[in-house]
Design a protein around this motif. Sequence first.
Motif, PDB file in Angstrom:
ATOM      1  N   VAL A  98       0.867  -1.174   0.000  1.00 21.39           N
ATOM      2  CA  VAL A  98       0.000   0.000   0.000  1.00 21.39           C
ATOM      3  C   VAL A  98       0.900   1.220   0.000  1.00 21.39           C
ATOM      4  O   VAL A  98       1.757   1.370   0.873  1.00 21.39           O
ATOM      5  N   ILE A  99       0.693   2.086  -0.987  1.00 23.22           N
ATOM      6  CA  ILE A  99       1.467   3.315  -1.099  1.00 23.22           C
ATOM      7  C   ILE A  99       0.512   4.471  -0.848  1.00 23.22           C
ATOM      8  O   ILE A  99      -0.487   4.625  -1.554  1.00 23.22           O
ATOM      9  N   GLY A 100       0.823   5.237   0.186  1.00 23.19           N
ATOM     10  CA  GLY A 100      -0.003   6.393   0.512  1.00 23.19           C
ATOM     11  C   GLY A 100       0.770   7.668   0.265  1.00 23.19           C
ATOM     12  O   GLY A 100       1.904   7.798   0.710  1.00 23.19           O
ATOM     13  N   GLY A 101       0.162   8.581  -0.459  1.00 19.56           N
ATOM     14  CA  GLY A 101       0.740   9.904  -0.658  1.00 19.56           C
ATOM     15  C   GLY A 101      -0.195  10.924  -0.041  1.00 19.56           C
ATOM     16  O   GLY A 101      -1.346  11.058  -0.471  1.00 19.56           O
ATOM     17  N   LEU A 102       0.264  11.603   1.005  1.00 17.46           N
ATOM     18  CA  LEU A 102      -0.604  12.493   1.768  1.00 17.46           C
ATOM     19  C   LEU A 102       0.027  13.869   1.938  1.00 17.46           C
ATOM     20  O   LEU A 102       1.238  13.977   2.135  1.00 17.46           O
ATOM     21  N   ASN A 103      -0.801  14.883   1.866  1.00 17.01           N
ATOM     22  CA  ASN A 103      -0.371  16.252   2.133  1.00 17.01           C
ATOM     23  C   ASN A 103      -1.139  16.770   3.333  1.00 17.01           C
ATOM     24  O   ASN A 103      -2.371  16.680   3.376  1.00 17.01           O
ATOM     25  N   LEU A 104      -0.403  17.295   4.308  1.00 15.34           N
ATOM     26  CA  LEU A 104      -1.040  17.817   5.516  1.00 15.34           C
ATOM     27  C   LEU A 104      -1.638  19.198   5.275  1.00 15.34           C
ATOM     28  O   LEU A 104      -1.138  19.978   4.459  1.00 15.34           O
ATOM     29  N   GLN A 105      -2.696  19.485   6.008  1.00 12.26           N
ATOM     30  CA  GLN A 105      -3.279  20.822   6.001  1.00 12.26           C
ATOM     31  C   GLN A 105      -2.312  21.789   6.678  1.00 12.26           C
ATOM     32  O   GLN A 105      -1.510  21.375   7.532  1.00 12.26           O
ATOM     33  N   ASP A 106      -2.386  23.040   6.323  1.00  4.89           N
ATOM     34  CA  ASP A 106      -1.591  24.054   7.010  1.00  4.89           C
ATOM     35  C   ASP A 106      -2.071  24.178   8.450  1.00  4.89           C
ATOM     36  O   ASP A 106      -3.271  24.115   8.728  1.00  4.89           O
ATOM     37  N   GLY A 107      -1.130  24.331   9.363  1.00  5.68           N
ATOM     38  CA  GLY A 107      -1.453  24.614  10.753  1.00  5.68           C
ATOM     39  C   GLY A 107      -1.880  23.428  11.593  1.00  5.68           C
ATOM     40  O   GLY A 107      -2.356  23.626  12.713  1.00  5.68           O
ATOM     41  N   VAL A 108      -1.731  22.204  11.111  1.00  7.11           N
ATOM     42  CA  VAL A 108      -2.120  21.054  11.931  1.00  7.11           C
ATOM     43  C   VAL A 108      -1.123  20.874  13.074  1.00  7.11           C
ATOM     44  O   VAL A 108       0.031  21.297  12.992  1.00  7.11           O
ATOM     45  N   SER A 109      -1.578  20.241  14.128  1.00  3.91           N
ATOM     46  CA  SER A 109      -0.708  19.925  15.256  1.00  3.91           C
ATOM     47  C   SER A 109       0.150  18.714  14.877  1.00  3.91           C
ATOM     48  O   SER A 109      -0.354  17.589  14.829  1.00  3.91           O
ATOM     49  N   ILE A 110       1.421  18.964  14.596  1.00  5.00           N
ATOM     50  CA  ILE A 110       2.328  17.877  14.230  1.00  5.00           C
ATOM     51  C   ILE A 110       2.475  16.901  15.392  1.00  5.00           C
ATOM     52  O   ILE A 110       2.527  15.689  15.178  1.00  5.00           O
ATOM     53  N   GLU A 111       2.489  17.412  16.627  1.00  4.93           N
ATOM     54  CA  GLU A 111       2.585  16.531  17.801  1.00  4.93           C
ATOM     55  C   GLU A 111       1.412  15.560  17.853  1.00  4.93           C
ATOM     56  O   GLU A 111       1.589  14.371  18.110  1.00  4.93           O
ATOM     57  N   GLU A 112       0.216  16.069  17.631  1.00  5.21           N
ATOM     58  CA  GLU A 112      -0.978  15.217  17.683  1.00  5.21           C
ATOM     59  C   GLU A 112      -0.980  14.234  16.517  1.00  5.21           C
ATOM     60  O   GLU A 112      -1.333  13.057  16.689  1.00  5.21           O
ATOM     61  N   TYR A 113      -0.580  14.683  15.351  1.00  5.10           N
ATOM     62  CA  TYR A 113      -0.501  13.822  14.170  1.00  5.10           C
ATOM     63  C   TYR A 113       0.496  12.686  14.413  1.00  5.10           C
ATOM     64  O   TYR A 113       0.206  11.521  14.136  1.00  5.10           O
ATOM     65  N   GLU A 114       1.651  13.003  14.961  1.00  9.95           N
ATOM     66  CA  GLU A 114       2.658  11.980  15.244  1.00  9.95           C
ATOM     67  C   GLU A 114       2.201  11.033  16.341  1.00  9.95           C
ATOM     68  O   GLU A 114       2.454   9.830  16.274  1.00  9.95           O
ATOM     69  N   LYS A 150     -10.906   8.468   9.686  1.00  9.21           N
ATOM     70  CA  LYS A 150     -11.908   9.545   9.706  1.00  9.21           C
ATOM     71  C   LYS A 150     -11.306  10.822  10.268  1.00  9.21           C
ATOM     72  O   LYS A 150     -11.507  11.914   9.728  1.00  9.21           O
ATOM     73  N   ARG A 151     -10.568  10.686  11.347  1.00 10.45           N
ATOM     74  CA  ARG A 151      -9.932  11.848  11.972  1.00 10.45           C
ATOM     75  C   ARG A 151      -8.893  12.466  11.036  1.00 10.45           C
ATOM     76  O   ARG A 151      -8.793  13.685  10.935  1.00 10.45           O
ATOM     77  N   GLY A 152      -8.125  11.630  10.360  1.00 10.65           N
ATOM     78  CA  GLY A 152      -7.124  12.128   9.427  1.00 10.65           C
ATOM     79  C   GLY A 152      -7.742  12.986   8.342  1.00 10.65           C
ATOM     80  O   GLY A 152      -7.246  14.076   8.032  1.00 10.65           O
ATOM     81  N   HIS A 153      -8.844  12.513   7.763  1.00 11.32           N
ATOM     82  CA  HIS A 153      -9.516  13.282   6.709  1.00 11.32           C
ATOM     83  C   HIS A 153     -10.091  14.586   7.251  1.00 11.32           C
ATOM     84  O   HIS A 153     -10.055  15.602   6.559  1.00 11.32           O
ATOM     85  N   ALA A 154     -10.608  14.552   8.465  1.00  9.43           N
ATOM     86  CA  ALA A 154     -11.238  15.743   9.037  1.00  9.43           C
ATOM     87  C   ALA A 154     -10.233  16.756   9.565  1.00  9.43           C
ATOM     88  O   ALA A 154     -10.431  17.961   9.406  1.00  9.43           O
ATOM     89  N   GLU A 155      -9.138  16.288  10.188  1.00  7.83           N
ATOM     90  CA  GLU A 155      -8.237  17.195  10.910  1.00  7.83           C
ATOM     91  C   GLU A 155      -6.865  17.400  10.290  1.00  7.83           C
ATOM     92  O   GLU A 155      -6.255  18.447  10.510  1.00  7.83           O
ATOM     93  N   PHE A 156      -6.339  16.418   9.574  1.00 11.25           N
ATOM     94  CA  PHE A 156      -4.929  16.471   9.205  1.00 11.25           C
ATOM     95  C   PHE A 156      -4.634  16.625   7.712  1.00 11.25           C
ATOM     96  O   PHE A 156      -3.732  17.341   7.336  1.00 11.25           O
ATOM     97  N   TYR A 157      -5.374  15.932   6.864  1.00 15.28           N
ATOM     98  CA  TYR A 157      -4.984  15.844   5.458  1.00 15.28           C
ATOM     99  C   TYR A 157      -5.685  16.874   4.584  1.00 15.28           C
ATOM    100  O   TYR A 157      -6.896  17.010   4.613  1.00 15.28           O
ATOM    101  N   ALA A 158      -4.883  17.555   3.762  1.00 13.52           N
ATOM    102  CA  ALA A 158      -5.425  18.457   2.756  1.00 13.52           C
ATOM    103  C   ALA A 158      -5.790  17.667   1.498  1.00 13.52           C
ATOM    104  O   ALA A 158      -6.780  17.960   0.831  1.00 13.52           O
ATOM    105  N   SER A 159      -4.978  16.657   1.189  1.00 10.26           N
ATOM    106  CA  SER A 159      -5.222  15.811   0.018  1.00 10.26           C
ATOM    107  C   SER A 159      -4.408  14.539   0.153  1.00 10.26           C
ATOM    108  O   SER A 159      -3.505  14.454   0.991  1.00 10.26           O
ATOM    109  N   GLY A 160      -4.716  13.584  -0.685  1.00  6.44           N
ATOM    110  CA  GLY A 160      -3.939  12.358  -0.672  1.00  6.44           C
ATOM    111  C   GLY A 160      -4.582  11.276  -1.498  1.00  6.44           C
ATOM    112  O   GLY A 160      -5.665  11.449  -2.053  1.00  6.44           O
TER     113      GLY A 160
END
Length: 105
Positions: A7-23, A78-88
Motif C-alpha cells: 500500500v502506497i499512501g501519498g498524503l499532504n497535511l493541512q496548514d497549521g495542523v498539530s504535528i505533535e498530535e498527528y505523530e 476519519k480523523r485524518g480526513h477531518a483534521e490532518f490531510y489536505a489531500s492524498g
Amino acid sequence: MIGEVVVIGGLNLQDGVSIEEYERLGERMYEIVSGLPGFLSVKSFKADDGEELTVFRFASEEALEAWRTHPEHIEAMKRGHAEFYASGRLQICKVVREVGPFEHT
C-alpha cells in the motif's frame, strides 16, 4: 514475496495542523498494525514538495483487510480526513514478481 500486498499512501497535511498530535496518532496506529498477523513493514518518507509517502507491506490481502477494518484504524482514518490531510491517495498493489534481495559482497 509473490502475493504480498503493498500500500502506497501519498498524503499532504493541512496548514497549521498539530504535528505533535498527528505523530501521536501515527505512533498509536503503528502499535496496532505492527501487532497484526501478516504485517511485514512500514516506511515513511517526506518529499521535497511536502508530500508524505508511506509504504506498507502485508503478507496477504487478508492481512491488509484486518488492518483496513480494525476499529481504531477506521476512526483514525476519519480523523485524518477531518483534521490532518489536505489531500492524498492510496494505491493498493499486489506483487506479481520480485527480484532480490541483493547483497554486495
